[in-house]
Design an enzyme around this catalytic site. Structure first.
Site, PDB file in Angstrom:
ATOM      1  N   SER A   1       9.670  -8.589  -0.371  1.00  0.00           N
ATOM      2  CA  SER A   1       8.503  -9.347   0.050  1.00  0.00           C
ATOM      3  C   SER A   1       8.523  -9.597   1.547  1.00  0.00           C
ATOM      4  O   SER A   1       7.674  -9.097   2.278  1.00  0.00           O
ATOM      5  CB  SER A   1       8.442 -10.685  -0.694  1.00  0.00           C
ATOM      6  OG  SER A   1       7.383 -11.477  -0.205  1.00  0.00           O
TER       7      SER A   1
ATOM      8  N   SER B   1       8.920  -3.103   3.252  1.00  0.00           N
ATOM      9  CA  SER B   1       8.186  -3.939   2.289  1.00  0.00           C
ATOM     10  C   SER B   1       7.857  -3.198   1.006  1.00  0.00           C
ATOM     11  O   SER B   1       7.452  -2.039   1.021  1.00  0.00           O
ATOM     12  CB  SER B   1       6.880  -4.428   2.904  1.00  0.00           C
ATOM     13  OG  SER B   1       7.068  -5.621   3.596  1.00  0.00           O
TER      14      SER B   1
ATOM     15  N   HIS C   1       1.343  -7.756  -0.655  1.00  0.00           N
ATOM     16  CA  HIS C   1       0.807  -7.843   0.700  1.00  0.00           C
ATOM     17  C   HIS C   1       0.600  -6.472   1.330  1.00  0.00           C
ATOM     18  O   HIS C   1       0.035  -6.369   2.418  1.00  0.00           O
ATOM     19  CB  HIS C   1       1.713  -8.714   1.585  1.00  0.00           C
ATOM     20  CG  HIS C   1       3.038  -8.111   1.939  1.00  0.00           C
ATOM     21  ND1 HIS C   1       4.216  -8.485   1.341  1.00  0.00           N
ATOM     22  CD2 HIS C   1       3.372  -7.162   2.855  1.00  0.00           C
ATOM     23  CE1 HIS C   1       5.214  -7.808   1.869  1.00  0.00           C
ATOM     24  NE2 HIS C   1       4.720  -7.002   2.795  1.00  0.00           N
TER      25      HIS C   1
ATOM     26  N   ASP D   1       3.587 -12.036  -4.833  1.00  0.00           N
ATOM     27  CA  ASP D   1       3.638 -10.887  -3.918  1.00  0.00           C
ATOM     28  C   ASP D   1       4.024  -9.644  -4.707  1.00  0.00           C
ATOM     29  O   ASP D   1       5.133  -9.131  -4.600  1.00  0.00           O
ATOM     30  CB  ASP D   1       4.629 -11.126  -2.772  1.00  0.00           C
ATOM     31  CG  ASP D   1       4.411 -10.132  -1.621  1.00  0.00           C
ATOM     32  OD1 ASP D   1       3.461  -9.321  -1.713  1.00  0.00           O
ATOM     33  OD2 ASP D   1       5.174 -10.177  -0.641  1.00  0.00           O
TER      34      ASP D   1
ATOM     35  N   GLY E   1       8.403  -1.915   7.400  1.00  0.00           N
ATOM     36  CA  GLY E   1       8.378  -0.611   6.754  1.00  0.00           C
ATOM     37  C   GLY E   1       9.146  -0.612   5.452  1.00  0.00           C
ATOM     38  O   GLY E   1       8.947   0.244   4.596  1.00  0.00           O
TER      39      GLY E   1
END
Length: 504
Positions: A361, A346, A237, A265, A344
């Site tokens: 995720s 991720s 993502h 993801d 931030g």
């Protein structure tokens, strides 16, 4: 055929060649030696000499452990990993899950047949008797997944909770959950609706080791190498294929070469020649963590997350293979944790001891009040991108000879003579009739062998094998439909290996 100390040899009329039965002793076979998980003492000695002090410090802080207790916990996790791999195959049909107990002091194995309790005890685990095996629970979840792209509002996620032997649908609206279950036409008696106020979101500006920028900010998962040089894996993502990426210092780094979200993801970024992959994870105020391997740890094992917003936080691994309904779409195959994260973080790293686990995720909550965070498993990411190799502190095996076109690639490590792994990732797979191809590449100077086994209704039976005196093996087998598993074993030597697999 050379003598294998722990493989019993028997003839089988149904097979065109000699068959091997793992850890069995037929009347016409030589005695076999049972394979066992490593002992706690062995695991304790291993983690004491290999685990970074920085990982230990983070565990002591977040899990409220003394130094000795942290080493003990890591040893238990390591033993549980062995037990999970053995139990899932050898108790097939009766097996319902493996996890580290709530206190982190031992391993629990769920089975449906009380007569197998002694088998669990012999592995060094505590048996618990349940109603449903893994095949039943996974089937229910798979049926829920089939309608996962039309999830009603108020349904957040669903997963197999091996600790309760139930399929759980987490929802804030119980009526919506009931409709969801009814639409899937599953056995509702196996499903629990668990009230949940969380609304998971893919935290676009979220987690990892070092920060990177692509119009927003995400975090590096783990460094990899590929035929073109260096790069890293991260969350899908965070960017689409072709998106340009700058590093933590705002210097051009490269671009996304692959990305999948929703559904999955995960993504990978190829760097330019100014960047070089390392086997480190940012310790944020501590020395960097060292990535030793990519072996997947069981439910209940300790795990730490590194991300560019909140640094390092630790907790435990929860339910695996969880399906999560984000506003942007459904993501399958995620692992739940009780570790916090914020925007931030991720894409960032999840590490258990020195073993890389996955990339951040999404989730709910924050690192002030706590929360739930999901990571996408690294083993699935590496299988999706077979050209990538995880950067670790070990030598690592070469790419599997003759398997350059393998559909999936996996990595593992054997500790010495007579050690073994099950592949793919400690599990079996179901296949239609057709051709199976397995390729193994071990460290130079070793003698690694490769076996393909099929479930015959009561036991695993070897149907094909590669037993040359080298570290590399290639096996091709044309078989009927059924359940299969590969066994990688060490006749002599130790070290990391790579395994390539193509199924019908």
């Amino acid at each position: 055929m050379r003598n294998r100390k722990y493989l019993a040899v028997a003839s089988a009329a149904a097979l065109s060649s000699t068959a091997l039965i793992w850890a069995a002793t037929p009347a016409n076979a030589e005695p076999s030696v049972d394979v066992e998980p490593r002992s706690f003492q062995q695991a304790r000695a291993e983690v004491t000499s290999t685990v970074d002090a920085e990982v230990l410090t983070a565990m002591m802080r977040d899990l409220d452990l003394s130094e000795g207790a942290a080493y003990d916990r890591l040893a238990v996790d390591r033993v549980a990993t062995d037990i999970e791999a053995i139990a899932a195959i050898e108790l097939f049909g009766d097996y319902a899950g493996t996890w580290v107990n709530e206190k982190g002091t031992g391993t629990v194995v769920a089975i449906t047949d009380p007569d197998r309790a002694d088998d669990v005890t012999d592995l060094g685990a505590t048996p618990t008797i349940v109603d449903h095996n893994s095949l039943e629970l996974d089937s229910v979840k798979a049926d829920l997944d089939k309608i996962g792209d039309s999830v009603p509002d108020g349904v957040h996620s669903w997963f197999v909770d091996i600790t309760t032997n139930r399929v759980v649908v987490a929802a804030s609206d119980e009526d919506a959950a009931a409709d969801f279950i009814a639409d899937a036409e599953v056995d509702a008696s196996i499903v629990d609706v668990r009230h949940s106020t969380e609304q998971p979101e893919p935290l676009y500006n979220i987690r990892g080791g070092d920060a990177y920028y692509m119009g927003g900010r995400c975090s590096v998962g783990f460094a990899v190498t590929h035929s073109g040089g260096s790069g890293f894996v991260t969350a899908g993502h965070c960017g689409t294929t072709g998106t340009a990426v700058s590093g933590y210092n705002q210097v051009a780094l490269g671009q996304f070469r692959g990305s999948s979200f929703p559904g999955n993801d995960y993504a990978w970024v190829s760097s330019n020649s100014n960047w070089t992959s390392t086997n480190k994870v940012n310790g944020y105020g501590q020395a960097d963590f060292t990535v030793t391997d990519g072996s997947e740890k069981p439910t209940g094992a300790s795990v730490c997350r590194s991300g560019s917003t909140t640094g390092v936080h630790c907790g435990t691994i929860g339910a695996k293979d969880q399906t999560v309904s984000y506003p942007q779409g459904t993501v399958y195959g995620m692992t739940r944790t009780n570790v916090c994260a914020e925007p931030g973080d991720s894409g960032g790293s999840w590490i258990s001891g020195g073993s890389a686990q996955g990339v951040t995720s999404g989730g709910s909550g924050n690192c002030t009040s706590g929360g739930t965070t999901y990571f996408f498993p690294l083993t699935d990411i590496m299988a999706a991108y077979p050209g990538l190799t995880l950067k670790t502190s070990g030598e690592g095996g070469p790419n599997p000879g003759g398997c350059e076109s393998a559909e999936e690639n996996f990595a593992g490590s054997l500790t010495g003579t007579n050690d073994y792994d099950y592949q793919p990732n400690g599990n079996y797979y179901d296949a239609a009739a057709g051709t199976h191809v397995g390729c193994l590449a071990g460290p130079s100077g070793t003698d690694y062998d490769l076996y393909l086994q099929k479930w015959n209704g009561s036991s695993w039976q070897t149907v094909a094998q590669g037993e040359t005196s080298s570290s590399n093996e290639s096996v091709t087998y044309n078989g009927t439909a059924g359940s299969y598993v590969w066994v990688v074993s060490s006749y002599s030597g130790s070290g990391s290996y790579s395994f390539g697999l193509t199924t019908p």
